[in-house]
Design an enzyme around this catalytic site. Structure first.
Site, mmCIF file in Angstrom:
data_model
loop_
_atom_site.group_PDB
_atom_site.id
_atom_site.type_symbol
_atom_site.label_atom_id
_atom_site.label_comp_id
_atom_site.label_asym_id
_atom_site.label_seq_id
_atom_site.Cartn_x
_atom_site.Cartn_y
_atom_site.Cartn_z
ATOM 1 N N LEU A 5 0.854 -1.203 0.000
ATOM 2 C CA LEU A 5 0.000 0.000 0.000
ATOM 3 C C LEU A 5 0.888 1.251 0.000
ATOM 4 O O LEU A 5 1.791 1.373 0.833
ATOM 5 C CB LEU A 5 -0.917 -0.014 1.226
ATOM 6 C CG LEU A 5 -1.943 1.117 1.329
ATOM 7 C CD1 LEU A 5 -3.210 0.623 2.045
ATOM 8 C CD2 LEU A 5 -1.409 2.349 2.044
ATOM 9 N N ASP A 59 -8.795 11.913 0.197
ATOM 10 C CA ASP A 59 -8.102 13.158 0.526
ATOM 11 C C ASP A 59 -7.593 13.006 1.959
ATOM 12 O O ASP A 59 -8.376 13.034 2.912
ATOM 13 C CB ASP A 59 -9.066 14.346 0.415
ATOM 14 C CG ASP A 59 -8.377 15.649 0.761
ATOM 15 O OD1 ASP A 59 -7.197 15.617 1.183
ATOM 16 O OD2 ASP A 59 -9.018 16.702 0.607
ATOM 17 N N ASN A 86 3.850 7.807 2.177
ATOM 18 C CA ASN A 86 4.684 8.715 1.387
ATOM 19 C C ASN A 86 4.015 10.071 1.130
ATOM 20 O O ASN A 86 4.704 11.078 0.949
ATOM 21 C CB ASN A 86 4.997 8.015 0.053
ATOM 22 C CG ASN A 86 5.429 8.982 -1.009
ATOM 23 O OD1 ASN A 86 6.573 9.430 -1.046
ATOM 24 N ND2 ASN A 86 4.504 9.370 -1.893
ATOM 25 N N TYR A 151 6.822 22.855 7.620
ATOM 26 C CA TYR A 151 7.121 21.630 6.863
ATOM 27 C C TYR A 151 8.276 20.860 7.510
ATOM 28 O O TYR A 151 8.180 19.658 7.763
ATOM 29 C CB TYR A 151 7.457 21.971 5.403
ATOM 30 C CG TYR A 151 7.916 20.778 4.593
ATOM 31 C CD1 TYR A 151 7.056 19.717 4.342
ATOM 32 C CD2 TYR A 151 9.219 20.697 4.098
ATOM 33 C CE1 TYR A 151 7.473 18.611 3.607
ATOM 34 C CE2 TYR A 151 9.640 19.599 3.365
ATOM 35 C CZ TYR A 151 8.762 18.559 3.124
ATOM 36 O OH TYR A 151 9.179 17.458 2.404
ATOM 37 N N LYS A 155 8.331 17.092 9.480
ATOM 38 C CA LYS A 155 9.210 15.970 9.147
ATOM 39 C C LYS A 155 10.038 15.528 10.368
ATOM 40 O O LYS A 155 10.388 14.354 10.487
ATOM 41 C CB LYS A 155 10.105 16.329 7.962
ATOM 42 C CG LYS A 155 9.313 16.510 6.665
ATOM 43 C CD LYS A 155 8.542 15.246 6.301
ATOM 44 C CE LYS A 155 7.758 15.357 5.009
ATOM 45 N NZ LYS A 155 7.018 14.120 4.677
#
Ligand SMILES: NC(=O)c1ccc[n+]([C@@H]2O[C@H](COP(=O)([O-])OP(=O)(O)OC[C@H]3O[C@@H](n4cnc5c(N)ncnc54)[C@H](OP(=O)(O)O)[C@@H]3O)[C@@H](O)[C@H]2O)c1
Length: 253
Positions: A5, A59, A86, A151, A155
């Site tokens: 997946l 979404d 991902n 951002y 991470k």
């Protein structure tokens, strides 16, 4: 039959992961927002390889996304052996100027959905005493990122969360790892009003590095020697370097 997946499979690194595993004769479940692009990828891969590609249109920024994925997994007879979290979006510019809607979507996609999908499959894999999860972070996880602050912070969350889970999951026979690509030539830049530099890494190479990491069950993989060296620089040098590069939303040095 086993399925891999992949979220965010419609472009960039996710699409290359899909191509890589399709060429290794793995069936796929590809997850993304854009039905047309998912249909195109399914057609491309099923024509070339003897595999089945299942599409889930979701979404991942929506509150309902996780519940419908969980329903699909719990009700289906499909066996998932590997999950690649991902999907991701970036933010750029001075923090106070980033639209709140964009920051919200980014937190939902990069953090919340990744965390919920990871938990769903930890439970699923623990019941089977096997399985693997790869979460895609970034070299941005290793330093604060002026002009891309939320951002990079998202991470750092992915890196820290996944490293902790690697430890927890090992005892249950399950692998959880985190891949940290550096700058990679994908749509991520355009989508966040940045320019992609010419020296960006090929996304197919990033996918191959990630696949090798999974085979070796390596907890953390930074993509490429240059990126590995850059993450080792003292934090104050990294922060001022990132600020210079990212100011005005540009990645061109
Ligand atoms: N490119 C880089 O330099 C770089 C560096 C380090 C880490 N990364 C990470 O690598 C991962 C893949 O990014 P990429 O570079 O390959 O960028 P990309 O080409 O823009 O791909 C991002 C993928 O995420 C999907 N996505 C975005 N928002 C979504 C949502 N709300 N719901 C469902 N899917 C959504 C996109 O699907 P749609 O078709 O729906 O847009 C697309 O398939 C991300 O986690 C990114 O942070 C990238």
């Amino acid at each position: 039959m086993d399925y891999v997946l992949i979220t965010g499979a419609t472009s960039g690194i996710g699409k290359e992961f899909a191509r890589y595993y399709a060429s290794a004769a793995k069936n796929l479940i590809i997850v993304g927002r854009n039905r047309d692009r998912l249909d195109d990828l399914k057609m491309e891969l099923e024509r070339k390889f003897p595999i089945e590609v299942v599409i889930i249109t979701l979404d991942l920024a929506s509150q309902d996304a996780f519940a419908s994925l969980a329903r699909f997994i719990n009700e289906s007879t499909i066996d998932v052996s590997l999950v690649i979290n991902n999907a991701g979006i970036a933010t750029s510019g001075p923090a106070e100027q980033v639209p709140s809607k964009r920051d919200y979507e980014m937190v939902m996609v990069n953090i919340y959905s990744l965390m919920e999908i990871t938990k769903l499959f930890l439970d699923y894999f623990y019941q089977r005493n096997k399985g693997a999860i790869l979460n895609v972070a970034s070299t941005g996880a290793y330093a604060p990122g002026p002009f891309t602050a939320s951002y990079f912070a998202s991470k750092s969350f992915v890196l820290s969360y996944t490293q902790a889970l690697n430890f927890e999951a090992k005892a249950n026979g399950v692998y959880v790892g985190v891949l940290c690509p550096g700058t990679t030539a994908t749509n991520l830049f355009q989508a966040s009003n940045q320019k992609c530099p010419r020296w960006a890494m090929d996304p197919a190479k990033v996918a191959r590095i990630g696949a090798r990491q999974i085979n070796r069950e390596k907890p953390v993989q930074i993509c490429g020697w240059t990126n590995q060296l850059l993450t080792m620089l003292p934090k104050r040098i990294k922060v001022s370097g990132i600020a210079r590069i990212k100011k005005n939303g540009s990645t061109e040095i």
